[in-house]
Scaffold this motif. Structure first.
Motif, mmCIF file in Angstrom:
data_model
loop_
_atom_site.group_PDB
_atom_site.id
_atom_site.type_symbol
_atom_site.label_atom_id
_atom_site.label_comp_id
_atom_site.label_asym_id
_atom_site.label_seq_id
_atom_site.Cartn_x
_atom_site.Cartn_y
_atom_site.Cartn_z
ATOM 1 N N ILE A 55 44.053 34.904 31.173
ATOM 2 C CA ILE A 55 43.671 35.451 32.445
ATOM 3 C C ILE A 55 44.531 35.408 33.671
ATOM 4 O O ILE A 55 44.330 36.977 34.282
ATOM 5 N N LEU A 59 46.295 39.033 35.996
ATOM 6 C CA LEU A 59 45.951 38.982 36.940
ATOM 7 C C LEU A 59 46.689 38.658 37.782
ATOM 8 O O LEU A 59 47.632 39.981 38.781
ATOM 9 N N ASP B 120 33.643 30.206 31.412
ATOM 10 C CA ASP B 120 34.202 28.848 32.475
ATOM 11 C C ASP B 120 34.713 29.385 32.946
ATOM 12 O O ASP B 120 34.517 28.845 34.166
ATOM 13 N N ALA B 121 36.103 30.376 32.895
ATOM 14 C CA ALA B 121 36.965 30.998 34.143
ATOM 15 C C ALA B 121 36.632 32.672 34.542
ATOM 16 O O ALA B 121 36.708 32.960 35.020
ATOM 17 N N LEU B 124 38.024 33.814 37.410
ATOM 18 C CA LEU B 124 39.259 34.231 37.252
ATOM 19 C C LEU B 124 39.354 35.923 37.050
ATOM 20 O O LEU B 124 39.903 37.239 37.481
ATOM 21 N N TYR B 125 38.529 35.640 36.134
ATOM 22 C CA TYR B 125 37.578 37.141 35.433
ATOM 23 C C TYR B 125 37.694 37.800 35.694
ATOM 24 O O TYR B 125 38.153 39.416 36.316
ATOM 25 N N LEU B 127 38.473 38.112 39.574
ATOM 26 C CA LEU B 127 39.723 38.605 39.964
ATOM 27 C C LEU B 127 40.758 39.821 39.126
ATOM 28 O O LEU B 127 41.315 40.613 39.481
ATOM 29 N N SER B 128 40.769 39.262 37.878
ATOM 30 C CA SER B 128 41.995 40.120 37.474
ATOM 31 C C SER B 128 41.004 41.434 37.408
ATOM 32 O O SER B 128 41.876 42.729 37.191
ATOM 33 N N SER B 131 41.344 43.853 39.692
ATOM 34 C CA SER B 131 42.784 44.128 39.970
ATOM 35 C C SER B 131 43.519 45.441 39.886
ATOM 36 O O SER B 131 44.083 45.714 39.840
ATOM 37 N N VAL B 132 42.933 45.338 38.508
ATOM 38 C CA VAL B 132 42.616 46.323 37.093
ATOM 39 C C VAL B 132 42.267 47.965 37.555
ATOM 40 O O VAL B 132 43.495 48.518 37.655
ATOM 41 N N VAL B 161 47.339 45.766 46.671
ATOM 42 C CA VAL B 161 48.374 44.036 46.166
ATOM 43 C C VAL B 161 48.084 43.769 47.312
ATOM 44 O O VAL B 161 47.868 42.455 47.600
ATOM 45 N N GLU B 164 44.131 41.726 47.702
ATOM 46 C CA GLU B 164 43.857 40.769 46.761
ATOM 47 C C GLU B 164 44.741 39.717 47.606
ATOM 48 O O GLU B 164 43.357 38.883 46.806
ATOM 49 N N LEU B 181 34.654 27.229 38.162
ATOM 50 C CA LEU B 181 35.633 28.927 38.180
ATOM 51 C C LEU B 181 34.148 29.532 37.384
ATOM 52 O O LEU B 181 34.203 31.025 37.303
#
Lengths: 200, 359
Positions: A55, A59, B120-121, B124-125, B127-128, B131-132, B161, B164, B181
């Motif tokens: 991830i 990111l 679990d994350a 982060l998922y 956030l990523s 941003s995509v 950017v 973010e 997370l």
């Protein structure tokens, strides 16, 4: 079975997009192929249950680095023919790099024998296993000094980039927002009281 | 009823998740339609106008048919592809904008103990994927082969950017409180009264997160990527018909997403605000309908999300658009320092065991 199928599918896409990066004529297409190869490598990492790395790859590289990359590539209107003129002059350097990288890859594969017959597929971990937690444990205990060094290195790079681009020019008009906000009507407008003038 | 339930349980997992995904997608699309109407109505009232009041359904509720009429209009219109556009990228750009806006919903804890995927994350998922989403905007702008569209894309890239980073730092503060997370755990950890929710101890981060969320969705006052008074319609100036509608859908789905995420991270998601004030065995919770209402559940998440959506619209109705350099200044020189300072303050709070760390 499904995992194997996914592995081969993603690997195929990864290799195809990596080829796309170096073969496509249009630099924007190259950059987009690079984005696709980042995505598929993230998927491959997910398959070996390294979800944090996967991830974070998306990111950092897809979400930030490649956006800026595309930003620059799109701005540059590169004339491909112009660029290709000089290619043959430096071809020997390119071939040298190819041979060196190939030797390195072969060295890793031969010496450590990264074959399916030697290295088994990683065992599935328990459901409560947290990749992020494990990585944090290792990073902040065993590898704390290399980790901090890398952080300092990045900080130095940031400072260097700012110092390189910052220059004081004469006559530069800079907006001071705090001063603008603090302005009151009395500073800008002067009301003058006077008697109306009459025509003689 | 029992037969239905046992049939449901007998279905394999992938059928369950597929049905949940389908249901969520339909609900989202319908809410986007209603949100556009609510936006026009609410801004109308704020500006002492009536808003849409013509298209009625069965002669009732004037205005309620407006979004559906709009959708039908857009579906029927022709999709014009400029002759010198990059055809492939031009076609897939709306899809790239739309997919992250919907895919992020997979990890959002919708009701107590329920999310489509309890990753679990999860943070982060989120956030990523958010941003995509910018790729849709950038590709649309570039593939259109049009100056205005390109300018919009460039603005959007730099803006996203910048914001973010502030967004990520604000979430670092949330992580320091929850220690996980997983979005479900983040909500669970906020259990308690109104003041146990993250917004109280992390108030600066809460504000920063919401502002960055508004900037990330390219909504007013940060809508320079569209900037209709300067660059016509920005990145989607060459899009018409349903291709334009997809961008529209993505923008509003992103708004709902940011509103829901803000309520999950800072306002306790599906937690009831009365939790700390009424004992768990209080007689009020036993009253048939009222009890269900007072208890934690999906409706609280919906209410909080609706509140933030109204704030989105309120901002749009009241603020003029930021100038581009002011956006950069706000992002880099105000929001990021605020988050860094507050993370340090949080470190002190952890050390001295204040607030959420006192137990």
């Amino acid at each position: 079975m499904l995992v194997q199928f996914l592995f081969y599918a993603f690997s195929a896409v990864l290799i195809a997009s990596a080829f796309g990066v170096i073969t496509s004529r249009n630099p924007v297409h190259s950059a987009l192929c690079l984005v696709l190869s980042f995505f598929t490598s993230a998927a491959l990492w997910l398959l070996i249950e390294a979800e944090f790395l996967a991830i974070v790859l998306v990111l950092v590289y897809v979400g930030a680095v490649m956006v800026l990359f595309l930003f620059v590539v799109m701005m540059l209107d590169i004339n491909v023919e112009e660029v290709r003129k000089g290619v043959t002059r430096y071809a020997w350097l390119g071939w040298l790099t190819v041979v060196a990288v190939l030797c390195e890859i072969l060295g890793v594969v031969m010496v450590r024998r990264l074959g399916v017959d030697v290295t088994q597929a990683p065992k599935p971990l328990a459901a409560d296993y947290s990749n992020t937690g494990e990585l944090g444990q290792v990073l902040y205990t065993k590898y704390v000094y290399p980790f901090e060094l890398a952080a300092v290195l990045l900080l130095v790079a940031i400072v260097a980039a700012i110092v390189l681009t910052m220059r004081k020019r004469k006559g530069l008009k800079v907006q001071d927002i705090a001063a603008q906000v603090a302005t009151r009507a009395e500073d800008r407008v002067r009301i003058i009281k006077m008697k109306a003038e009459t025509r003689e | 009823m029992d037969a239905l339930l046992s049939f449901w349980n007998s279905l394999p997992d992938f059928v369950h998740s597929t049905l949940f995904i389908l249901a969520l997608t339909i609900v989202l699309i319908v809410s986007v339609a209603l949100l556009t109407l609510w936006e026009r109505k609410l801004i109308g009232w704020m500006q002492v106008r009536r808003g849409p009041n013509r298209v009625a359904i069965f002669g009732l509720l004037p205005g309620i048919g407006q979004p559906f009429a709009d959708v039908i209009k857009l579906l029927i219109k022709e999709v014009v592809i400029p002759a010198k556009a990059n055809k492939v990228l031009f076609r897939i750009a709306p899809a790239i904008a739309l997919i992250p806006a919907f895919a992020t919903w997979a990890v959002i804890p919708i009701a107590p103990g329920f999310a489509i995927a309890q990753v679990d994350a999860g943070l982060l998922y989120v956030l990523s994927l958010t941003s995509v989403g910018v790729y849709g905007v950038i590709l649309a702008g570039w593939a259109s082969n049009s100056k205005y569209a390109f300018l919009g894309a460039m603005r959007s890239a730099a803006q996203i950017v910048a914001y973010e980073i502030a967004m990520g730092f604000a979430l670092v503060g949330v992580l320091m409180v929850s220690g996980s997370l997983n979005l479900g755990t983040i909500v669970e950890q906020q259990r308690g009264a109104l003041f146990a929710w993250n917004w109280f101890w992390l108030f600066p981060l809460f504000v920063v997160y919401f502002i960055s969320g508004v900037a990330e969705t390219n909504r007013a006052p940060f809508d320079v990527a569209e900037g209709e008074s300067e660059i016509v319609a920005g990145f989607h100036v060459e899009y018409s018909g349903i291709a334009f509608a997809l961008f529209f859908l993505a923008e509003y789905a992103n708004m709902i997403l940011v509103a829901a995420l803000t309520s999950v991270f800072f306002l306790g998601g599906w937690l009831s605000p009365l939790e700390g004030y009424l004992a768990a065995d209080n007689a009020l919770f036993q009253v048939p309908l009222l009890g269900l209402f007072l208890n934690s559940g999906l409706h609280w998440l919906l209410a909080k999300t609706f509140f933030f959506l109204c704030v989105f619209l309120w901002l749009r109705a009241t603020f003029p658009r930021y100038r581009y350099d002011q956006i950069m200044r706000l992002g880099w020189k105000v929001l990021i320092p605020v988050t860094i300072v507050w993370i340090a303050v949080e470190g002190l709070m952890v050390y001295f065991k204040i607030g959420p760390w006192s137990v």
